[in-house]
Design an enzyme around this catalytic site. Structure first.
Site, PDB file in Angstrom:
ATOM      1  N   ALA A   9       0.822  -1.213   0.000  1.00 31.26           N
ATOM      2  CA  ALA A   9       0.000   0.000   0.000  1.00 31.26           C
ATOM      3  C   ALA A   9       0.854   1.260   0.000  1.00 31.26           C
ATOM      4  O   ALA A   9       0.473   2.276   0.557  1.00 31.26           O
ATOM      5  CB  ALA A   9      -0.912  -0.004   1.226  1.00 31.26           C
ATOM      6  N   ALA A  10       2.020   1.198  -0.635  1.00 28.21           N
ATOM      7  CA  ALA A  10       2.926   2.345  -0.577  1.00 28.21           C
ATOM      8  C   ALA A  10       2.813   3.255  -1.794  1.00 28.21           C
ATOM      9  O   ALA A  10       3.284   4.390  -1.762  1.00 28.21           O
ATOM     10  CB  ALA A  10       4.365   1.862  -0.430  1.00 28.21           C
ATOM     11  N   ARG A  15      -2.310   7.354 -11.312  1.00 26.43           N
ATOM     12  CA  ARG A  15      -3.407   7.364 -12.283  1.00 26.43           C
ATOM     13  C   ARG A  15      -4.722   7.870 -11.688  1.00 26.43           C
ATOM     14  O   ARG A  15      -5.658   8.179 -12.405  1.00 26.43           O
ATOM     15  CB  ARG A  15      -3.593   5.951 -12.871  1.00 26.43           C
ATOM     16  N   GLN A  73       8.154   1.921   3.012  1.00 27.43           N
ATOM     17  CA  GLN A  73       8.946   1.913   1.783  1.00 27.43           C
ATOM     18  C   GLN A  73       9.173   3.383   1.427  1.00 27.43           C
ATOM     19  O   GLN A  73       8.252   4.067   0.984  1.00 27.43           O
ATOM     20  CB  GLN A  73       8.175   1.193   0.660  1.00 27.43           C
ATOM     21  N   GLY A  78       9.057  -0.220  -6.762  1.00 25.51           N
ATOM     22  CA  GLY A  78       8.392  -1.369  -7.384  1.00 25.51           C
ATOM     23  C   GLY A  78       7.835  -2.323  -6.342  1.00 25.51           C
ATOM     24  O   GLY A  78       8.159  -2.238  -5.160  1.00 25.51           O
ATOM     25  N   GLU A 153       4.751  -7.652 -17.830  1.00 20.16           N
ATOM     26  CA  GLU A 153       3.949  -6.458 -17.605  1.00 20.16           C
ATOM     27  C   GLU A 153       3.537  -5.856 -18.948  1.00 20.16           C
ATOM     28  O   GLU A 153       4.251  -5.997 -19.946  1.00 20.16           O
ATOM     29  CB  GLU A 153       4.758  -5.433 -16.796  1.00 20.16           C
ATOM     30  N   ASN A 375     -47.381  20.461  20.807  1.00 15.30           N
ATOM     31  CA  ASN A 375     -47.586  20.923  19.438  1.00 15.30           C
ATOM     32  C   ASN A 375     -46.707  22.144  19.193  1.00 15.30           C
ATOM     33  O   ASN A 375     -46.812  23.130  19.892  1.00 15.30           O
ATOM     34  CB  ASN A 375     -49.062  21.269  19.232  1.00 15.30           C
ATOM     35  N   ARG A 438     -45.545  39.787  23.315  1.00 16.89           N
ATOM     36  CA  ARG A 438     -45.560  40.521  22.044  1.00 16.89           C
ATOM     37  C   ARG A 438     -46.327  41.813  22.286  1.00 16.89           C
ATOM     38  O   ARG A 438     -47.073  41.938  23.266  1.00 16.89           O
ATOM     39  CB  ARG A 438     -46.207  39.692  20.934  1.00 16.89           C
TER      40      ARG A 438
HETATM   41  C1  UD1 Z   1       0.404  -5.096 -10.483  1.00 17.12           C
HETATM   42  C2  UD1 Z   1       1.265  -6.224 -11.066  1.00 17.12           C
HETATM   43  C3  UD1 Z   1       0.543  -6.794 -12.279  1.00 17.12           C
HETATM   44  C4  UD1 Z   1      -0.833  -7.287 -11.884  1.00 17.12           C
HETATM   45  C5  UD1 Z   1      -1.635  -6.178 -11.181  1.00 17.12           C
HETATM   46  C6  UD1 Z   1      -2.899  -6.768 -10.580  1.00 17.12           C
HETATM   47  C7  UD1 Z   1       3.600  -5.635 -10.663  1.00 17.12           C
HETATM   48  C8  UD1 Z   1       4.862  -5.097 -11.247  1.00 17.12           C
HETATM   49  N1  UD1 Z   1       2.544  -5.677 -11.490  1.00 17.12           N
HETATM   50  O1  UD1 Z   1       0.332  -4.083 -11.445  1.00 17.12           O
HETATM   51  O2  UD1 Z   1       1.302  -7.873 -12.825  1.00 17.12           O
HETATM   52  O3  UD1 Z   1      -1.513  -7.733 -13.038  1.00 17.12           O
HETATM   53  O4  UD1 Z   1      -0.873  -5.607 -10.110  1.00 17.12           O
HETATM   54  O5  UD1 Z   1      -3.693  -5.767 -10.013  1.00 17.12           O
HETATM   55  O6  UD1 Z   1       3.593  -6.014  -9.521  1.00 17.12           O
HETATM   56  N2  UD1 Z   1       3.074  -0.581  -4.498  1.00 17.12           N
HETATM   57  C9  UD1 Z   1       3.968  -0.355  -3.469  1.00 17.12           C
HETATM   58  N3  UD1 Z   1       5.211   0.081  -3.752  1.00 17.12           N
HETATM   59  C10 UD1 Z   1       5.658   0.269  -5.008  1.00 17.12           C
HETATM   60  C11 UD1 Z   1       4.759   0.038  -6.081  1.00 17.12           C
HETATM   61  C12 UD1 Z   1       3.476  -0.395  -5.792  1.00 17.12           C
HETATM   62  O7  UD1 Z   1       3.614  -0.530  -2.299  1.00 17.12           O
HETATM   63  O8  UD1 Z   1       6.822   0.639  -5.174  1.00 17.12           O
HETATM   64  C13 UD1 Z   1       1.711  -1.039  -4.191  1.00 17.12           C
HETATM   65  C14 UD1 Z   1       0.635  -0.098  -4.647  1.00 17.12           C
HETATM   66  O9  UD1 Z   1       0.268   0.787  -3.601  1.00 17.12           O
HETATM   67  C15 UD1 Z   1      -0.523  -1.049  -4.992  1.00 17.12           C
HETATM   68  C16 UD1 Z   1       0.175  -2.346  -5.338  1.00 17.12           C
HETATM   69  O10 UD1 Z   1       1.494  -2.251  -4.863  1.00 17.12           O
HETATM   70  O11 UD1 Z   1      -1.362  -1.272  -3.891  1.00 17.12           O
HETATM   71  C17 UD1 Z   1       0.200  -2.605  -6.848  1.00 17.12           C
HETATM   72  O12 UD1 Z   1       0.821  -1.517  -7.504  1.00 17.12           O
HETATM   73  P1  UD1 Z   1       0.272  -0.956  -8.874  1.00 17.12           P
HETATM   74  O13 UD1 Z   1       1.155   0.145  -9.310  1.00 17.12           O
HETATM   75  O14 UD1 Z   1      -1.174  -0.707  -8.771  1.00 17.12           O
HETATM   76  O15 UD1 Z   1       0.529  -2.219  -9.820  1.00 17.12           O
HETATM   77  P2  UD1 Z   1      -0.217  -2.579 -11.163  1.00 17.12           P
HETATM   78  O16 UD1 Z   1       0.326  -1.747 -12.267  1.00 17.12           O
HETATM   79  O17 UD1 Z   1      -1.654  -2.607 -10.972  1.00 17.12           O
HETATM   80 CA    CA Z   2      -3.016  -2.003  -9.315  1.00 13.36          CA
END
Ligand code: UD1
Ligand code: CA
Length: 460
Positions: A9-10, A15, A73, A78, A153, A375, A438
């Site tokens: 969740a980092a 987007r 993180q 990634g 990817e 009332n 009044r």
């Molecule tokens: C990711 C997968 C993809 C998969 C898809 C499913 C990778 C490289 N790709 O893509 O293969 O089909 O999910 O939904 O894993 N996050 C971090 N730190 C980071 C990057 C991301 O904590 O450095 C967290 C984001 O907050 C998110 C999750 O990881 O909750 C996924 O990241 P996101 O960028 O949404 O990956 P997708 O492009 O959806």
């Molecule tokens: Ca995603």
């Protein structure tokens, strides 16, 4: 052996084009990450670690509600790098590690348990799904034996690979070797990121099996990356909620226009008219009715209560047999007892309207206790605020407040007392007395004739 769950969740969620970290965006009133943490906890793990980064403080505030651990993180390099940050929290942990992404709110605990079972003695397992429109997801490549061989990817995929419909859902299980394997993931790809699904390749190169578990319902893995996907997810979840409540006996008229959050509770034979919005801890009792375009937040409607159209409730309860609206506003701390009536353009705040009491038209009733069968005449205002403080007012049982009166708080109107219409009351009125405050009326006879000719006569 018990398992641990890591939730990623980092990410910023660029987007989404938002200041709010993506995982805190609400889906039907509840942050995306809350769904994921609840799913993780429902698998009864020995530990949950959430990897935070963007907006870490706000994310951690949510996590502390659930009492789960977090890792930080600092730079979002990634998904593989994100998982690596959870290693210190899981030092010495020997069981399997489940991984889910904080932006995938529909994943069910049963699926995670199924994945753990599928992992068995393999190195890694992941859930895959076949999508008619696989755009945006990582594509799963299978080898000649049909085993999962790699993930590509979207950014790195060739046009041929882009046509593959089997996607990586982002839900994984790993054996306890995952930390050593992670050190072998590099960032030589189009995104320049450490990709978590690259572990497929790494595990296989080390002679470990990777199991792909194909999901039955691809919707379960809808990842929320954009506002449009969030809206799609909301539509999907709403559809399920409505269907479930109707199956339990709730009547919905034009159900597709009704918005309700998962925290809302409805009883059989409740009726919801079109455009109703039900939020928070709202509960609608058996046979109760909510009129068109009413918005209820944290409201409690007793069995058989009636809310007419265009009513706004923000915390407050309406007992069975009572009714409110159309066009009423009921604010926090308000209790409307059985048989009471609230009419149009009446606002109540922190008010009790006793059994059978009536406030039919255009009133403000704030910080007031109104006895049964009192009332409240049209246009009554309780002046509860002196510019600095709020004060309390009491209106006794069966009291009668004449129209267009102002009750200047703090003030007590006794049981069965009367207040004359148009009064500004700033002293207590004893029980059964008439309070009149009044100017006396006086009539000037022949006034019209003594006046200059009326404008109409001048024109002629
Ligand atoms: C990711 C997968 C993809 C998969 C898809 C499913 C990778 C490289 N790709 O893509 O293969 O089909 O999910 O939904 O894993 N996050 C971090 N730190 C980071 C990057 C991301 O904590 O450095 C967290 C984001 O907050 C998110 C999750 O990881 O909750 C996924 O990241 P996101 O960028 O949404 O990956 P997708 O492009 O959806
Ligand atoms: Ca995603």
């Amino acid at each position: 052996m018990q398992h641990a769950v890591v939730v990623l969740a980092a990410g910023l969620g660029s987007r989404m084009k938002s200041q709010l970290p993506k995982v805190l965006h609400p889906l039907l009133g509840k942050p995306l990450l809350a769904y994921c943490v609840e799913t993780a906890l429902a698998t009864k793990p020995s530990k949950v670690v959430v990897v935070t980064g963007h907006g870490a403080e706000r994310v951690q505030a949510l996590l502390s509600v659930y009492g789960v651990d977090w890792a930080i993180q600092e730079k979002q390099l990634g998904t593989a790098h994100a998982l690596a940050q959870a290693e210190p929290q899981l030092k010495g942990f020997q069981g399997p590690v489940l991984l889910i992404q904080g932006d995938t709110p529909f994943t069910r605990p049963e699926t995670l348990k199924g994945l753990l079972a599928a992992l068995g003695s393999a190195g890694m397992a992941l859930v895959t799904a076949k999508l008619a429109d696989p755009r945006g997801y990582g594509r799963v490549l299978r080898d000649a034996k049909g085993m999962v061989a790699a993930n590509i990817e979207e950014k790195d995929a060739t046009p041929d690979q882009k046509r593959i419909q089997e996607i990586n859902t982002g839900v994984y299980a790993f054996n306890s070797q995952v930390w050593e394997m992670l050190r072998l993931v590099d960032n030589k790809n189009a995104g320049g990121e450490y990709y978590l699904p690259d572990l497929i390749r790494v595990y296989r190169e080390r002679g470990k099996e990777v199991v792909g578990l194909e999901a039955e319902d691809a919707n379960e893995f809808l990842g929320i990356n954009s506002r449009e996907q969030l809206a799609q997810a909301e539509a999907l979840m709403l559809e399920r909620l409505r269907r479930d409540w109707m199956a339990k006996g709730v009547r919905m008229i034009l159900p597709e226009t009704i918005y309700l959050e998962p925290s809302v509770k409805l009883a059989p034979d409740a009726t919801l008219w079109p455009g109703v919005i039900l939020r928070g801890s709202t509960q609608i009792g058996e046979g109760a009715e909510v009129g068109a375009y009413s918005v209820l937040t944290d409201a409690v409607l007793g069995p058989g209560a009636t809310v007419k159209s265009h009513v706004v409730i923000e915390g407050g309860s309406i007992a069975g047999g009572a009714d409110a609206g159309p066009f009423a506003r009921i604010r926090a701390g308000t209790v409307i007892e059985s048989g009471a009536h609230v009419g149009n353009f009446v606002e109540l705040k922190n008010a009790r309207l006793g059994k059978g009491a009536k406030a039919g038209h255009v009133s403000y009733l704030g910080d007031v206790d109104i006895g049964e069968e009192a009332n409240i005449g049209a246009g009554t205002i309780v002046a509860n605020f002196d510019g600095k403080k709020k004060h309390q007012t009491r209106v006794g049982k069966r009291a009668f407040i004449g129209s267009n009166s102002t009750l200047i708080a703090p003030v007590n109107i006794g049981d069965q007392a009367y207040v004359a219409a148009g009064s500004a009351i700033n002293q207590d009125v004893p029980g059964e007395a008439l309070g009149i405050a009044r100017e006396h009326q006086r009539n000037i006879e022949g006034y019209a004739r003594r006046k200059k000719p009326a404008p109409r006569e001048q024109e002629e």
